[in-house]
Design an enzyme around this catalytic site. Structure first.
Site, mmCIF file in Angstrom:
data_model
loop_
_atom_site.group_PDB
_atom_site.id
_atom_site.type_symbol
_atom_site.label_atom_id
_atom_site.label_comp_id
_atom_site.label_asym_id
_atom_site.label_seq_id
_atom_site.Cartn_x
_atom_site.Cartn_y
_atom_site.Cartn_z
ATOM 1 N N ALA A 248 0.811 -1.228 0.000
ATOM 2 C CA ALA A 248 0.000 0.000 0.000
ATOM 3 C C ALA A 248 0.839 1.271 0.000
ATOM 4 O O ALA A 248 0.335 2.338 0.349
ATOM 5 C CB ALA A 248 -0.938 -0.002 1.198
ATOM 6 N N ALA A 249 2.095 1.182 -0.426
ATOM 7 C CA ALA A 249 2.972 2.357 -0.382
ATOM 8 C C ALA A 249 2.415 3.508 -1.218
ATOM 9 O O ALA A 249 2.385 4.660 -0.774
ATOM 10 C CB ALA A 249 4.371 1.980 -0.866
ATOM 11 N N GLY A 250 1.965 3.206 -2.434
ATOM 12 C CA GLY A 250 1.428 4.251 -3.306
ATOM 13 C C GLY A 250 0.164 4.872 -2.752
ATOM 14 O O GLY A 250 -0.037 6.093 -2.855
ATOM 15 N N ASP A 251 -0.687 4.057 -2.161
ATOM 16 C CA ASP A 251 -1.925 4.576 -1.579
ATOM 17 C C ASP A 251 -1.635 5.445 -0.361
ATOM 18 O O ASP A 251 -2.289 6.470 -0.147
ATOM 19 C CB ASP A 251 -2.852 3.428 -1.185
ATOM 20 C CG ASP A 251 -3.292 2.613 -2.385
ATOM 21 O OD1 ASP A 251 -3.388 3.183 -3.485
ATOM 22 O OD2 ASP A 251 -3.530 1.402 -2.224
#
Length: 316
Positions: A248-251
């Site tokens: 979930a890094a991008g989120d």
């Protein structure tokens, strides 16, 4: 309310493995968990935990997963009044394999694929309250385009996470995007240019800006990110952390970016982000949110709180 999210809600089925499988290969996993996810819902939770008032618009199935997805967002103090229930399709699911340094994700849209005109109508009453609209590509892209257009015309800052990337964007769509945040792979597909380092990423960001996008931020993982907008370009290094899970890094980054921009005192966010000092501050904040998220397992469960991010930034 600060942040409005139109997007996907999925139940993530997560298996942890020592490495990602090769084509046709079967691997034994070390663990398995079922956790709430979906790029839209993930970004909503990220922004909410950072103190933003958040409303979610989307669709789930009439099943156990759908019930859990809605109740989980409610527990995060997110307005789910506009998350409807589909009688035809099951809730969206994501099959995720997580290795120490990477991950693979297969998304089955389910009810997310039914998001359409009804959800577009649900957005409109929130326009008077919200400052930012977060969009992603796990719902029909035609709906994303229409939402971007209507929100942009209503004066909202429109942040688009083009994941999963589905080919080049039309110029009309680009002209209604305030901030586009592709990762390295997505930037290559959208720009038609190879992205291998910060220099090539800046070239791709400039190309996407020239296609009509106001501000382009290309996320490069451990290399940090680069940005291009009418004021020029800049790059920002990643925070050094011990990575546990990059799912979930991008989120986390997008939710953090929205929350940071909403904290500015400028009445017009579009003008504020043209000041590199303001935008760099928001990017630094978003990078910290993403850095903390990858030190933990899961998607929504990994999102840090406002206090955690502030403490992290003070230490750095």
């Amino acid at each position: 309310m600060d942040v409005l999210v139109l997007g996907s809600l999925n139940m993530d089925l997560v298996a942890r493995v020592e490495r990602l499988p090769l084509p046709g290969e079967t691997l034994l996993g070390s663990s398995f968990v079922t956790v709430p996810g979906g790029k839209g819902a993930n970004q909503a939770v990220a922004a909410a935990r950072l103190g933003s008032g958040v409303a979610m618009v989307g669709r789930v199935g009439d099943d156990g997963f759908g019930e859990k997805l809605r109740s989980h967002l409610q527990a995060e103090n997110i307005n789910v009044q506009s998350v409807s229930v589909s009688p035809q399709q099951p809730s969206g699911t994501a099959l995720i394999a997580v290795a120490p340094d990477n991950n693979q994700i297969i998304v089955v849209s389910g009810a997310n694929g039914e998001v359409g005109n009804a959800e577009l109508e649900e957005l409109v009453p929130y326009f008077e309250q919200a400052r930012v609209l977060l969009l992603q590509f796990e719902i029909p892209i035609s709906v994303v385009q229409k939402a971007a257009m209507s929100a942009h015309e209503a004066g909202l800052l429109v942040i688009v996470d083009p994941a999963p990337a589905q080919g080049k964007l039309t110029r009309e769509f680009c002209e209604h995007i305030s901030i586009l945040t592709p990762n390295q792979t997505e930037a290559e597909l959208l720009s038609g240019m190879e992205v291998v380092d910060k220099e090539s990423a800046i070239a791709a960001a400039k190309s996407l800006h020239q296609q009509g996008v106001d501000t382009v931020i290309i996320k490069l993982g451990e290399q940090g990110c680069v940005c291009a907008n009418p004021s020029g370009t800049f790059e920002f290094p990643a925070f050094a952390v011990e990575v546990v899970d990059t799912v979930a890094a991008g989120d986390a980054f997008n939710g953090g970016l929205a929350a940071a921009l909403c904290q500015t005192k400028e009445a017009d966010l579009k003008t504020a982000m043209h000041t590199h000092e303001q935008l760099q501050s928001a990017v630094r904040y978003a990078s910290a949110v993403a850095a903390l998220a990858v030190t933990r397992s899961g998607a929504q469960s990994a999102m840090p709180t406002l206090a955690e991010v502030e403490a992290f930034l003070r230490e750095r």
